[in-house]
Design an enzyme around this catalytic site. Sequence first.
Site, PDB file in Angstrom:
ATOM      1  CD  GLU A 119      -3.069  -1.090   0.272  1.00 49.04           C
ATOM      2  OE1 GLU A 119      -3.072  -0.166  -0.568  1.00 49.04           O
ATOM      3  OE2 GLU A 119      -3.919  -1.986   0.313  1.00 49.04           O
ATOM      4  CG  HIS A 142      -4.800  -0.372   5.298  1.00 50.31           C
ATOM      5  ND1 HIS A 142      -6.170  -0.279   5.275  1.00 50.31           N
ATOM      6  CD2 HIS A 142      -4.500  -1.581   4.780  1.00 50.31           C
ATOM      7  CE1 HIS A 142      -6.665  -1.385   4.755  1.00 50.31           C
ATOM      8  NE2 HIS A 142      -5.679  -2.200   4.449  1.00 50.31           N
ATOM      9  CG  HIS A 144      -7.819  -5.523   7.326  1.00 49.79           C
ATOM     10  ND1 HIS A 144      -7.142  -6.653   6.885  1.00 49.79           N
ATOM     11  CD2 HIS A 144      -7.522  -4.546   6.440  1.00 49.79           C
ATOM     12  CE1 HIS A 144      -6.462  -6.367   5.788  1.00 49.79           C
ATOM     13  NE2 HIS A 144      -6.662  -5.087   5.496  1.00 49.79           N
ATOM     14  CG  HIS A 215      -9.495  -3.301   2.011  1.00 47.24           C
ATOM     15  ND1 HIS A 215      -8.679  -2.929   0.972  1.00 47.24           N
ATOM     16  CD2 HIS A 215      -8.662  -3.828   2.945  1.00 47.24           C
ATOM     17  CE1 HIS A 215      -7.423  -3.239   1.260  1.00 47.24           C
ATOM     18  NE2 HIS A 215      -7.385  -3.779   2.462  1.00 47.24           N
TER      19      HIS A 215
HETATM   20  P1  13P Z   1       1.012  -5.560   2.916  1.00 45.79           P
HETATM   21  O1  13P Z   1       1.449  -6.868   3.533  1.00 45.79           O
HETATM   22  O2  13P Z   1       1.661  -5.365   1.566  1.00 45.79           O
HETATM   23  O3  13P Z   1       1.249  -4.402   3.853  1.00 45.79           O
HETATM   24  O4  13P Z   1      -0.561  -5.632   2.611  1.00 45.79           O
HETATM   25  C1  13P Z   1      -1.512  -5.790   3.625  1.00 45.79           C
HETATM   26  C2  13P Z   1      -2.848  -5.168   3.335  1.00 45.79           C
HETATM   27  O5  13P Z   1      -3.646  -5.006   4.232  1.00 45.79           O
HETATM   28  C3  13P Z   1      -3.174  -4.736   1.955  1.00 45.79           C
HETATM   29  O6  13P Z   1      -4.293  -3.913   1.938  1.00 45.79           O
HETATM   30 ZN    ZN Z   2      -5.798  -4.132   3.729  1.00 46.93          ZN
END
Ligand code: 13P
Ligand code: ZN
Length: 270
Positions: A119, A142, A144, A215
Amino acid sequence: MSSILDKSPRLKYEVEQVAEVAGYLWEKGWAERNGGNITVNITDAVTDEIRELSSISAPVPIGVTLPELCGCWFFCKGNNRRMRDLARWPMDNGSVIRITDDCAHYEIMADNPVKPTSELPSHLSVHAWLLRNGSPYRASLHTHPIQLVAMSHNAEYLKNDVLSRLLWSMIPETKAFCPRGLGIVPYMLPSSVELANATIDVLADDYDVVMWEKHGVFAVGPDIMEAFDMVDTLNKSAIIFRDAMAMGFVPDGMSDSQMSELSTVFRLPK
Ligand code: 13P
Ligand code: ZN
């Protein structure tokens, strides 16, 4: 083995904060496998001694040209690396990168040649946008968060500020500590430049946290702990909503007059 962290107490502190947050993300169940990523603009923590280091990778194209970031330094979670491992061994699961003088590539500087998160285009585009706008924010996250992502599967909640109002009304702290609410970015391919641009468009509408539909969320803050706290506060409200529904009733939420009083007394945007 010596580490770049030995050359700057401030950089060591920043990386320790990232590791602490990475542990929280894992404990909360928001970081399955390699899920989520963190980047911190550490340019102010870089000493003259660090500036003299040679890169340990060839220049890699970012995919976008970001003039504001020329010569800037970042600590990044590694691509495909686990948050639970970043928590325990940050320099084995993340790396320090420097943006090259053409503003379009990065080089890995330390400690190990760990490729940064997929990302990176989103993260770096956001950091460039923050600098362009004179923002003091230096961290982006970022992750989840389970209940917030679940709510993004209902089109009703994706309408403008429906989710912000609902989450604010669950507990007064949510508006107090996340006064800009939750912006919405419609589903887009992870790690795409389109997702990066859409994220900036929504942040520019005056949000600190945006939902990537179905996401996760993307948050910015002065440091990584503040960015994490905003997501944690919003997700707490989502859990209260879910628990009330699980108890068999739709929660009343704070009334409009209670929200308005809160905004006035705490000088929050209405
Ligand atoms: P990375 O392992 O490349 O950081 O990706 C994880 C992710 O959540 C992608 O949206
Ligand atoms: Zn992600």
